[in-house]
Write a protein that holds these residues in place. Structure first.
Motif, PDB file in Angstrom:
ATOM      1  N   LEU A 162     -11.571   2.628   1.955  1.00 36.89           N
ATOM      2  CA  LEU A 162     -10.613   2.166   2.349  1.00 36.89           C
ATOM      3  C   LEU A 162     -10.480   0.404   2.645  1.00 36.89           C
ATOM      4  O   LEU A 162      -9.921  -0.315   2.529  1.00 36.89           O
ATOM      5  CB  LEU A 162     -10.749   2.545   3.585  1.00 36.89           C
ATOM      6  CG  LEU A 162      -9.552   1.965   4.556  1.00 36.89           C
ATOM      7  CD1 LEU A 162      -8.350   2.374   4.327  1.00 36.89           C
ATOM      8  CD2 LEU A 162      -9.464   3.182   6.057  1.00 36.89           C
ATOM      9  N   GLU A 163     -11.910   0.274   3.019  1.00 39.32           N
ATOM     10  CA  GLU A 163     -12.203  -1.937   3.388  1.00 39.32           C
ATOM     11  C   GLU A 163     -12.334  -2.242   1.605  1.00 39.32           C
ATOM     12  O   GLU A 163     -11.437  -3.658   1.625  1.00 39.32           O
ATOM     13  CB  GLU A 163     -13.897  -1.859   3.698  1.00 39.32           C
ATOM     14  CG  GLU A 163     -13.705  -1.579   5.082  1.00 39.32           C
ATOM     15  CD  GLU A 163     -15.360  -1.073   5.308  1.00 39.32           C
ATOM     16  OE1 GLU A 163     -16.243  -2.754   5.895  1.00 39.32           O
ATOM     17  OE2 GLU A 163     -16.098  -0.086   5.550  1.00 39.32           O
ATOM     18  N   ILE A 202      -5.347  -6.041  -1.092  1.00 39.81           N
ATOM     19  CA  ILE A 202      -4.292  -5.824  -0.419  1.00 39.81           C
ATOM     20  C   ILE A 202      -4.501  -7.510   0.014  1.00 39.81           C
ATOM     21  O   ILE A 202      -3.195  -7.985  -0.294  1.00 39.81           O
ATOM     22  CB  ILE A 202      -3.540  -5.325   0.149  1.00 39.81           C
ATOM     23  CG1 ILE A 202      -3.881  -3.753  -0.371  1.00 39.81           C
ATOM     24  CG2 ILE A 202      -2.839  -5.536   1.014  1.00 39.81           C
ATOM     25  CD1 ILE A 202      -3.227  -2.479   0.935  1.00 39.81           C
ATOM     26  N   SER A 203      -5.194  -7.625   0.215  1.00 40.55           N
ATOM     27  CA  SER A 203      -5.622  -9.301   0.755  1.00 40.55           C
ATOM     28  C   SER A 203      -5.237 -10.473   0.073  1.00 40.55           C
ATOM     29  O   SER A 203      -4.896 -11.522  -0.096  1.00 40.55           O
ATOM     30  CB  SER A 203      -6.538  -9.710   1.955  1.00 40.55           C
ATOM     31  OG  SER A 203      -7.935  -9.234   1.247  1.00 40.55           O
ATOM     32  N   GLN A 251      -7.919  -2.727   1.266  1.00 41.09           N
ATOM     33  CA  GLN A 251      -7.587  -3.504   1.846  1.00 41.09           C
ATOM     34  C   GLN A 251      -7.985  -5.046   2.136  1.00 41.09           C
ATOM     35  O   GLN A 251      -7.576  -5.760   1.666  1.00 41.09           O
ATOM     36  CB  GLN A 251      -8.689  -3.573   3.706  1.00 41.09           C
ATOM     37  CG  GLN A 251      -7.568  -2.069   4.292  1.00 41.09           C
ATOM     38  CD  GLN A 251      -8.565  -1.189   6.371  1.00 41.09           C
ATOM     39  OE1 GLN A 251      -9.770  -2.639   6.023  1.00 41.09           O
ATOM     40  NE2 GLN A 251      -7.796  -1.105   6.962  1.00 41.09           N
ATOM     41  N   TYR A 252      -9.311  -5.466   0.917  1.00 42.01           N
ATOM     42  CA  TYR A 252      -9.659  -6.318   0.337  1.00 42.01           C
ATOM     43  C   TYR A 252      -8.775  -6.514  -0.583  1.00 42.01           C
ATOM     44  O   TYR A 252      -8.550  -7.986  -0.606  1.00 42.01           O
ATOM     45  CB  TYR A 252     -11.355  -6.401  -0.063  1.00 42.01           C
ATOM     46  CG  TYR A 252     -11.699  -7.642  -1.021  1.00 42.01           C
ATOM     47  CD1 TYR A 252     -12.115  -8.814   0.266  1.00 42.01           C
ATOM     48  CD2 TYR A 252     -11.723  -7.454  -1.822  1.00 42.01           C
ATOM     49  CE1 TYR A 252     -12.544  -9.490  -0.466  1.00 42.01           C
ATOM     50  CE2 TYR A 252     -12.470  -8.959  -2.745  1.00 42.01           C
ATOM     51  CZ  TYR A 252     -12.456 -10.340  -2.284  1.00 42.01           C
ATOM     52  OH  TYR A 252     -13.019 -10.914  -2.914  1.00 42.01           O
ATOM     53  N   THR A 259      -3.933   4.496   9.367  1.00 41.35           N
ATOM     54  CA  THR A 259      -3.188   3.884   8.181  1.00 41.35           C
ATOM     55  C   THR A 259      -1.971   4.751   8.174  1.00 41.35           C
ATOM     56  O   THR A 259      -1.775   3.514   6.712  1.00 41.35           O
ATOM     57  CB  THR A 259      -4.367   4.509   7.116  1.00 41.35           C
ATOM     58  OG1 THR A 259      -5.899   4.223   7.912  1.00 41.35           O
ATOM     59  CG2 THR A 259      -5.046   3.547   6.265  1.00 41.35           C
ATOM     60  N   LYS A 292       0.275   1.817   8.714  1.00 40.22           N
ATOM     61  CA  LYS A 292       0.126   0.652   8.034  1.00 40.22           C
ATOM     62  C   LYS A 292       1.001   0.655   7.107  1.00 40.22           C
ATOM     63  O   LYS A 292       0.684  -0.385   6.590  1.00 40.22           O
ATOM     64  CB  LYS A 292      -1.164   0.196   8.375  1.00 40.22           C
ATOM     65  CG  LYS A 292      -1.557   0.361  10.301  1.00 40.22           C
ATOM     66  CD  LYS A 292      -2.868  -0.764  10.291  1.00 40.22           C
ATOM     67  CE  LYS A 292      -3.565  -0.684  11.672  1.00 40.22           C
ATOM     68  NZ  LYS A 292      -4.956  -0.573  11.099  1.00 40.22           N
ATOM     69  N   LEU A 314       1.110  -0.793  -0.075  1.00 39.52           N
ATOM     70  CA  LEU A 314       0.305   0.013   0.191  1.00 39.52           C
ATOM     71  C   LEU A 314       1.234   1.729   0.280  1.00 39.52           C
ATOM     72  O   LEU A 314       1.288   1.017   0.870  1.00 39.52           O
ATOM     73  CB  LEU A 314      -1.187   0.400   0.975  1.00 39.52           C
ATOM     74  CG  LEU A 314      -1.684   0.858   1.118  1.00 39.52           C
ATOM     75  CD1 LEU A 314      -2.745   1.419   0.281  1.00 39.52           C
ATOM     76  CD2 LEU A 314      -2.486   1.543   3.441  1.00 39.52           C
TER      77      LEU A 314
END
Length: 774
Positions: free
Chosen positions: A125-126, A132-133, A129-130, A172, A175, A25
C-alpha cells in the motif's frame, strides 16, 4: 452547494493544483481469492493499451498460472523482486524501476501484501501511495477480508481466521478514485475449483481452505456487497449535500427510534433494531428531554439501560434538549429530515379520541408534519401480555413425515423440479454496465468446455465491444410478427425449445412482447424454456424489479413501466451483480459505448445524472446483498448478516381505490418477504364502483397476485364502519402487522368525520402498524 461565482481560497487552489500531479487509484474488490480480480485487472490494462494509454504490469499474484499470463497478452512487465518466506515464494514491487519507467498506469495485484524485511517501505500500500504521488496511476486488487476491521467481522461470521499478510485500512476504499466490486456467486467459485482454475492449496493452510465452503463464500460475498454499498451511500450523501438535496434518497433505509426514559424504551429499541437488521439499515435512537425538570431516579435508571442497550446493538444514541413539550412532534420530524431517516419507530398513543381532539397526539402530529417518512407504531403488547420483542427464528413445525409416500402429484412436481433448467441472471444498476458483455463472455467459456450454447435473444444496441463477444456462438433467428401492418421481431421460443440446446442466452428479461405474442412478457417465455429443461442466462437492470418501482421513481423521477415480478429473480439459481462506478459509466456514455452520440447529452442530463447512478448502484448492491442473505437463510444458516426473523408474522395491507395503493402493496410484499411472513391485501367495498375504479381494482389485484400475495374484498353498506370490518378481519386472520397509507383528509375533516387511519390506530393497539409515507 458552493457558490459558483465565489473566488477559491489559496488553500483550495493549492489542493486543486496538487491533485493534478497525483495519479489515480482504482481498486477491484472481491470476496475471496479466485473471484477473477487479476483477470479483470489485466483485461482492463489491455483495454487501456488499445486506447493508446501507456500501461505496464508491476506485479501479478501468480506468474505460473497459464490463464493469468495469457490474459497479460503483450503488456510490458517490470520484473518484480523475488524473495522467500519460509517455503513460499513472494514478489515485491520493483518501485524504483517502475518510477524510472514512468508509465501512465501500472497494474499491481494483491494490495494486502507486506514487503520483505529491510525493504524501503513496509507494505505494498505504501509503494502504491508513493507511485501515485509521482503521478503514476494504479489499478490494484484486494479481498474483502483483507480490509482492516472487516477481517474481524469475516472471522466472526465464518469462524475461520483468514490468512492475511497485512490488513489494508478500510478508508483506503473511500480514498480511491474508483472502487469496482467483482461480484461472483459461490456456485461459480466452486465450479472454478472443480475445473482446476482455482487451486485451494495455493491459498494457505487448512483453516483458510475452509473459506471456500459454500456458506462461507456466500457470507463473504454478502459482506463485500454491504461494505461497498456503505461506501456508495457515503458518496451519495456527499453528492446530495453538495447539490442541496434534503431528505432520504430512496436507495437505503435509516431507522429512527424515538424513546422516552420509560419501561417500554427497550421494547421500542429492540423492535427498531430488528427492523434495521432485516432492512440492512442504520439504527438511530433519540430522546428529547425537557430542560425544565431533572430526571427522576427511575428515569435515570432507564436512561442508563437504554444507552447500554443501543451501544450493544450497534446503534447511535443522541439526547436532545427540549424547551417545550408541545414541540416534540416538530423536533422529531426536523431531526428525522436532517438525518435522512426513512422510518420513525415509536410507541402507541394511549390517549382517547376526545383527548386527541383536545390535546393532540404525537403520532398524529408527526403524520401531519411529514408526508415522506414512514411511521412504524409498535404494538402495545408489553403491558398487556408481558411479551418481550426479541427476534426469534421461525421454526417449521409442519415438517413432512419422512416415511410417508409421495402422492402422484408430488412425484410429478419433484420430477419437474429436477428436469427444470438452471437459471442465472446478471443484474446491473443501469444500462451500459456490461451485463450483456459479461453474459456473452461466460457463454464463450461454456462453449470452449463443450457445452451447447445458443443465443436466443441478444440486444447489442450497436455496441461494438458487445458484438465482438458474439464470436462463433449460434444465434436462433427471431420470429417475424406482423402487427398493425408493420413487421416486428421477437424471440422465437418454440424454435429454441425444438433446437433444445443445453444453455440459451436471453437478454433484457423485463421486455414486453408484441401484443399478439403467446406471452405478454419475456420472463414468461423464459419460464417455458426453463420448464423444457433448457438452462437460461439472462440480464436485467435493478430498476425493473417490481417491488423497487417506487424507490426507483423516488430516485430518478421516472416511473418504470416494464417490470419483473420479484419471484422470478428469487427463483434464479444464481444472481450476479455487474458493478461499475457512476464516473466510469458516464465516461463510457461520453465515448459512445452505450448509446448513439446524438443521445449522449440528453441521457447524461436525465437518467444518467451522477446522483441517479450513485443511488441506483447502492440500490443494486443492497438488493443483491439481501438476496445472498435470503439464500443463506434458506440453507438454514444462523450466521447471516441480517439476523433471524420474528415468529409467525402475518402482514395485513389495507388499500383503497387510490393511486398510492400500489405503493402499499409493494411495501407489504417487501416486508413480508424479508420476514418470511404470510401477507394479505384487503379492500372494503362500500359503494358501487365506477368503470375507472373497477380497472384500478383489477390492477391492484393483478399486482398482488404477481408478487405472490392474496387479495381479499370485503363489503359493507356503511362507510363509517369500514375500520371495524378491517379490524375484525385482521383479528380473524391472526395479523401481527398492519400496513396503511397516510390519511388524505384535511385536519378539519378528520375532526368532524374522523379518519380511518386514526380509528385503526386506536382499535389495533395490540398490533404493529406501519403508516407508509405518501
Amino acid at each position: 452547494m458552493q457558490e459558483p461565482f465565489r473566488r477559491k481560497s489559496p488553500e483550495e487552489l493549492l489542493y486543486s493544483i496538487s491533485k493534478m500531479h497525483l495519479g489515480r487509484l482504482k481498486i477491484i474488490l472481491g470476496a475471496v481469492s479466485g473471484s477473477g480480480k487479476t483477470y479483470h485487472m489485466l483485461q482492463e490494462g489491455n483495454s487501456l493499451k488499445k486506447r493508446g494509454i501507456d500501461v505496464i504490469i508491476g506485479v501479478v499474484g501468480s506468474y505460473h498460472h497459464p490463464k493469468t499470463m495469457e490474459q497479460a497478452g503483450d503488456l510490458e512487465m517490470i520484473p518484480p523482486i523475488r524473495w522467500n518466506c519460509g517455503n513460499q515464494e513472494k514478489y515485491d514491487l520493483n518501485v524504483e524501476e517502475i518510477k524510472d519507467r514512468n508509465p501512465e498506469v501500472v497494474l499491481i495485484d494483491q494490495l494486502a501484501h507486506r514487503n520483505r524485511p529491510g525493504a524501503q517501505r513496509e507494505t505494498r500500500l505504501e509503494d502504491v501511495q508513493y507511485l501515485i504521488s509521482n503521478n503514476i496511476s494504479v489499478i490494484t486488487t484486494v479481498n474483502i477480508y483483507e480490509l482492516e476491521g472487516v477481517k474481524e467481522i469475516a472471522e466472526k461470521l465464518t469462524g475461520i481466521p483468514p490468512q492475511v499478510d497485512f490488513c489494508v485500512p478500510v478508508d483506503t476504499l473511500a480514498k480511491a478514485d474508483e472502487v469496482r466490486l467483482l461480484d461472483v456467486t459461490p456456485e461459480s467459485i466452486l465450479k472454478r475449483i472443480k475445473e482446476g482454475v482455482i487451486h485451494i492449496s495455493d491459498h494457505g493452510d487448512q483453516r483458510s481452505n475452509l473459506l471456500f465452503a459454500r456458506n462461507n463464500l456466500a457470507v463473504l460475498r454478502e459482506l463485500a456487497l454491504r461494505v461497498v454499498a456503505e461506501g456508495v451511500n457515503d458518496d451519495l450523501d456527499d453528492y446530495r449535500e453538495k447539490h442541496g438535496m434534503v431528505g432520504a434518497s430512496g436507495a437505503s433505509e435509516r431507522i429512527l427510534v424515538s424513546v422516552q426514559y420509560h419501561w417500554n424504551g427497550s421494547i421500542l429499541i429492540r423492535r427498531g433494531h430488528q427492523i434495521a437488521k432485516r432492512l440492512g439499515a442504520e439504527l438511530l435512537v433519540v430522546c428529547f428531554k425537557s430542560q425544565k425538570r431533572e430526571l427522576s431516579k427511575e428515569e435515570a435508571t432507564f436512561r442508563r439501560s437504554i444507552i447500554k442497550l443501543v451501544e450493544k446493538l450497534g446503534g447511535s444514541f443522541e439526547e436532545i434538549p427540549l424547551e417545550q413539550d408541545r414541540e416534540v412532534a416538530y423536533k422529531i420530524v426536523q431531526y428525522a429530515m436532517n438525518q435522512k431517516v426513512t422510518r420513525i419507530v415509536m410507541g402507541q398513543s394511549k390517549r382517547t379520541r376526545w383527548e386527541e381532539v383536545m390535546r393532540g397526539s404525537i403520532v398524529n402530529k408527526i403524520m401531519s408534519k411529514t408526508k415522506n417518512i414512514d411511521i412504524f407504531i409498535v404494538a402495545d403488547r408489553g403491558e398487556k401480555e408481558g411479551e418481550r420483542v426479541i427476534p426469534a427464528k421461525n421454526l417449521d413445525v409442519t415438517q413432512a413425515d419422512p416415511y410417508r409416500r409421495l402422492s402422484m402429484e408430488e412425484k410429478v412436481e419433484a420430477i419437474e423440479r429436477i428436469n427444470r433448467g438452471t437459471f442465472k441472471v446478471y443484474v446491473g444498476a443501469a444500462p451500459g454496465v456490461g451485463k450483456t458483455f459479461t453474459m456473452l463472455r461466460e457463454a464463450n467459456q461454456l462453449k470452449k468446455q463443450g457445452i451447447d450454447v445458443v443465443i436466443g435473444l441478444l440486444e447489442t444496441h450497436g455496441r461494438r465491444e458487445t458484438a465482438e463477444q458474439v464470436d462463433k456462438l449460434e444465434t436462433i433467428p427471431r420470429k417475424q410478427i406482423n402487427y398493425k401492418n408493420v413487421t416486428l421481431e421477437e424471440m422465437d421460443t418454440d424454435t429454441i425449445i425444438r433446437r433444445n440446446p443445453e444453455v440459451v442466452l436471453v437478454d433484457e428479461l423485463a421486455h414486453t412482447n408484441i401484443p399478439t405474442s403467446k406471452y405478454e412478457k419475456r420472463y414468461q417465455d423464459v419460464e417455458e424454456i426453463l420448464n423444457a429443461g433448457i438452462s437460461v442466462i439472462s440480464t436485467m437492470n435493478i430498476q425493473h424489479l417490481e417491488s423497487l418501482n417506487d424507490s426507483v421513481e423516488q430516485i430518478t423521477g421516472v416511473r418504470v413501466r416494464e417490470t419483473v415480478p420479484d419471484h422470478i429473480l428469487h427463483q434464479a439459481d444464481e444472481i450476479e451483480l455487474v458493478d461499475i462506478s457512476p464516473k466510469a459509466l458516464r465516461q463510457r456514455m461520453r465515448e459512445g459505448h452505450i448509446y448513439k452520440m446524438e443521445k449522449v447529452e440528453q441521457s447524461l442530463s436525465n437518467f444518467f445524472k451522477t446522483g441517479n447512478l450513485i443511488a441506483l448502484r447502492e440500490l443494486a448492491l443492497r438488493e443483491v446483498a439481501d438476496d445472498v442473505d435470503e439464500r443463506l437463510e434458506a440453507w438454514e444458516r444462523k450466521r447471516t448478516l441480517r439476523g433471524p426473523w420474528r415468529q409467525e408474522e402475518v402482514i395485513f395491507v389495507c388499500v383503497n381505490i387510490r393511486s398510492d395503493s400500489e405503493r402499499l402493496i409493494r411495501r407489504g410484499f417487501r416486508i413480508a418477504y424479508r420476514l418470511k411472513a404470510k401477507w394479505i391485501v384487503a379492500y372494503v367495498k362500500d359503494h358501487p364502483l365506477t368503470q375507472e375504479e373497477e380497472i384500478q381494482l383489477e390492477r391492484l389485484i393483478g399486482l398482488t397476485e404477481r408478487l405472490g400475495g392474496r387479495f381479499e374484498i370485503y363489503e359493507t353498506q356503511n362507510r363509517r364502519v369500514i375500520f371495524k370490518e378491517l379490524v375484525a378481519k385482521m383479528n380473524e386472520k391472526g395479523a401481527t402487522q398492519v400496513i396503511i397509507g397516510q390519511s388524505a383528509r384535511t385536519r378539519w375533516k378528520e375532526i368532524c368525520e374522523g379518519s380511518v387511519v386514526q380509528k385503526l390506530l386506536r382499535a389495533v393497539r395490540h398490533l404493529d402498524v406501519l403508516v407508509v409515507a405518501d
